[in-house]
Motif scaffolding. Structure first.
Motif, mmCIF file in Angstrom:
data_model
loop_
_atom_site.group_PDB
_atom_site.id
_atom_site.type_symbol
_atom_site.label_atom_id
_atom_site.label_comp_id
_atom_site.label_asym_id
_atom_site.label_seq_id
_atom_site.Cartn_x
_atom_site.Cartn_y
_atom_site.Cartn_z
ATOM 1 N N GLY A 6 69.880 112.129 47.790
ATOM 2 C CA GLY A 6 70.314 111.560 49.065
ATOM 3 C C GLY A 6 71.682 110.902 49.033
ATOM 4 N N PHE A 7 72.375 111.007 47.899
ATOM 5 C CA PHE A 7 73.679 110.359 47.748
ATOM 6 C C PHE A 7 74.811 111.343 48.058
ATOM 7 N N THR A 8 75.844 110.839 48.709
ATOM 8 C CA THR A 8 77.071 111.630 48.843
ATOM 9 C C THR A 8 77.870 111.478 47.549
ATOM 10 N N LYS A 9 78.875 112.315 47.379
ATOM 11 C CA LYS A 9 79.742 112.211 46.204
ATOM 12 C C LYS A 9 80.411 110.831 46.154
ATOM 13 N N ASN A 15 69.687 114.600 39.281
ATOM 14 C CA ASN A 15 69.986 115.157 40.607
ATOM 15 C C ASN A 15 68.846 114.928 41.595
ATOM 16 N N ALA A 16 67.612 115.005 41.125
ATOM 17 C CA ALA A 16 66.470 114.754 42.009
ATOM 18 C C ALA A 16 66.496 113.311 42.525
ATOM 19 N N ASP A 24 80.810 105.376 43.921
ATOM 20 C CA ASP A 24 80.717 103.928 44.154
ATOM 21 C C ASP A 24 79.648 103.303 43.269
ATOM 22 N N LEU A 25 78.495 103.974 43.161
ATOM 23 C CA LEU A 25 77.418 103.469 42.310
ATOM 24 C C LEU A 25 77.887 103.368 40.858
ATOM 25 N N ARG A 26 78.514 104.408 40.354
ATOM 26 C CA ARG A 26 79.037 104.382 38.979
ATOM 27 C C ARG A 26 80.027 103.234 38.792
#
Length: 145
Positions: free
Chosen positions: A126-129, A121-122, A134-136
């Motif tokens: 800065g990421f939105t859900k 989480n740290a 999208d990253l995953r």
């Protein structure tokens, strides 16, 4: 499509460089967080795989975690010497080594979900859900899952 050529390849702008840097950051931070449990981030992966019954042999762990068998053996040796993992021969096929968590290993594995999310989480603050999803998705595509 060829995204890189010898003319446009810049190491520090490559996907490979970014992935290695991201991996190293996570490993360093997770190793620091797991220090209180006396395990490394790689050992954490082994213990969670065994806890969740996603793997039960060194070979299965190696494939799932992308770790060569030599390194896997050394990590299992360390976990076994700490009394967290036990090896046993398969009753049907003596060539197969089965792995399981000891009582102490189960207790350590149960604490991992209390620690690991804070590290992730740290790094993802800065990421939105949507960005996280999208990253995953993109990482699964990249590794071919």
């Amino acid at each position: 499509m060829r995204h890189y050529t010898k003319d446009n390849f810049v190491l520090t702008e490559s996907v490979g460089f970014a992935l290695v840097k991201a991996r190293n950051l996570i490993v360093t931070e997770m190793d620091a967080a797991m220090k209180e449990l006396d395990i490394s981030s790689q050992q954490m992966g082994i213990m969670l795989m065994l806890k969740e019954k996603l793997a039960s042999t060194p070979f299965e762990l190696s494939k799932l975690l992308g770790i060569d068998t030599g390194l896997m053996t050394r990590m299992l040796d360390k976990l076994e010497s700490k009394g967290l993992v036990v090896r046993s021969r398969d009753e049907q096929d003596r060539r197969v080594v089965n792995l399981s968590l000891t009582k102490a290993g189960t207790a350590v594995a149960a604490q991992i979900p209390e620690i690991a999310p804070d590290v992730l989480n740290a790094r993802l603050k800065g990421f939105t859900k949507t960005e996280l999803n999208d990253l995953r998705r993109l990482l699964r595509k990249f590794v071919g899952d």
